[in-house]
Scaffold this active site. Sequence first.
Site, PDB file in Angstrom:
ATOM      1  N   LYS A  57      58.783 111.383  32.542  1.00  0.00           N
ATOM      2  CA  LYS A  57      59.097 111.349  33.965  1.00  0.00           C
ATOM      3  C   LYS A  57      60.529 111.816  34.248  1.00  0.00           C
ATOM      4  O   LYS A  57      60.847 112.224  35.352  1.00  0.00           O
ATOM      5  CB  LYS A  57      58.914 109.940  34.534  1.00  0.00           C
ATOM      6  CG  LYS A  57      57.533 109.333  34.358  1.00  0.00           C
ATOM      7  CD  LYS A  57      56.477 110.066  35.144  1.00  0.00           C
ATOM      8  CE  LYS A  57      55.197 109.289  35.378  1.00  0.00           C
ATOM      9  NZ  LYS A  57      54.575 108.650  34.238  1.00  0.00           N
TER      10      LYS A  57
HETATM   11  C1  LIG Z   1      53.204 108.465  34.045  1.00  0.00           C
HETATM   12  C2  LIG Z   1      52.808 108.368  32.638  1.00  0.00           C
HETATM   13  C3  LIG Z   1      51.604 108.917  32.191  1.00  0.00           C
HETATM   14  C4  LIG Z   1      50.604 109.545  33.128  1.00  0.00           C
HETATM   15  O1  LIG Z   1      51.064 110.743  33.703  1.00  0.00           O
HETATM   16  P1  LIG Z   1      50.402 111.326  35.057  1.00  0.00           P
HETATM   17  O2  LIG Z   1      51.227 112.484  35.397  1.00  0.00           O
HETATM   18  O3  LIG Z   1      50.465 110.231  36.071  1.00  0.00           O
HETATM   19  O4  LIG Z   1      48.997 111.667  34.721  1.00  0.00           O
HETATM   20  C5  LIG Z   1      51.333 108.877  30.826  1.00  0.00           C
HETATM   21  N1  LIG Z   1      52.188 108.288  29.969  1.00  0.00           N
HETATM   22  C6  LIG Z   1      53.347 107.741  30.360  1.00  0.00           C
HETATM   23  C7  LIG Z   1      54.228 107.108  29.354  1.00  0.00           C
HETATM   24  C8  LIG Z   1      53.704 107.760  31.710  1.00  0.00           C
HETATM   25  O5  LIG Z   1      54.851 107.211  32.098  1.00  0.00           O
END
Ligand SMILES: *Cc1c(COP(=O)(O)O)cnc(C)c1O
Length: 438
Positions: A108
């Site tokens: 993220k």
């Molecule tokens: C947000 C997240 C996901 C999922 O990603 P999306 O873009 O919402 O599909 C998977 N793994 C981790 C560690 C995350 O923080």
Amino acid sequence: MKLISTRGEAPAVSLSEAIMTGLAPDGGLYLPETLPAIDPDTLDPDWPLWRIAAALFAPFFKGDVLEDALETICREAFSFPVGLDTPDPQAPNLAVLELFHGPTAAFKDFGARFLAQCLRRLKKPGDAPFTILVATSGDTGGAVAAAFDGASEARVAVLYPEGRVSKLQEHQLACWSDTVTTLSVRPDFDTCQALVKQAFNDPAFRSDFHLTSANSINIARLMAQMSYYAWAALVVARQGRAPVNVIVPTGNLGNALAAVWAKRMGLPIGRIICAVNANRTVADYFETARYEPRASVPTQANAMDVGAPSNFERLTHMAGSDDLTAFGIGADWVSDALIESAIGDAYRRTGRVWCPHTAVGLVAHARLSPDDRAAPWVVAATAHASKFPDVVEPIIGRRIDPAPPLAALLDRPKRIRPMEASLGALRAALEDQRALLG
Ligand SMILES: *Cc1c(COP(=O)(O)O)cnc(C)c1O
């Protein structure tokens, strides 16, 4: 470039406008009118990621007010490493794309930092600061808070599901300066997400607080995430093994959609598998061709506990009347029991400790047929295992040290405001924040 809404009832806007508004006024999500094409031969896997990103995004920024700042934005956003490793001797064609070396140890950080660099340059002197409203299943909120902490151009309000995130995640949602307000909401992530949508769909609320969204509905986040798939595809292509297939641990479908976009722009990417946990909405869709959003259930991979993935609308809009499988997209779902055994198995065989989300992707890879596994695959490692000690430590039977950037955050005090899931309560929280900041 013009961006259009998935619902077709809002005017087309520029990239900057789409980044500032987040959700389109008709409730839809912004998409490029047409996805630009790029010749992969013009890109070099030896370039730093920011340079690949800048080349990839150039057509999106063409004619935009941010066009001249693109290179600086990318340099500042993508200032930490990304890794591609082959950790398992028994799976020589499997590379793990390490996306957890940023300030909050999850992928993220890429999207949040890119968005922050864009938005900071979009606030006009004399305008009220933006309020970034973000619903988080655990990792987004921390990444966004870290990316904007202390910025004068924006305030952040993070909504997270009480009791559904790890201690460390909670800490990293709540240890920031007064520019970040952290709100705990019951009972689940979908409630947080629905409340954020409700606020955006209320024109008065939206303008009173100059709202913008940092959820994966914001196009800047998706764009940022294309860059590392592009890089990984270029690395594998240079080994003479293109195209590379990709497995993406999936919740709201933002990260998977970025892989789909990178492929559609022309990067040498083959199949794309969305690996989900027991929240099977996406996997069921690929099996039954029916989309049935539902309430989320808690799992060991909590950042993927999403029953109504927000980017589904983008994915189907892009496909039009075509079957999504025609794009080489598929899905697989993985139980908690398999997540746990995959973490234990990988640790015993390779000494590597993976986070539960990454484990979902590894299980999906292990389940492929031997023929399929003879092709090159990349599994996105979406977070550092140390963010999930409650899950991981009992399985491997030892403690893991927090990733260094997280360790530094643990010294800061945390502040959390419990909040009822209503627009009135959210308004009160934002008004209090405004009064506090003056
Ligand atoms: C947000 C997240 C996901 C999922 O990603 P999306 O873009 O919402 O599909 C998977 N793994 C981790 C560690 C995350 O923080």
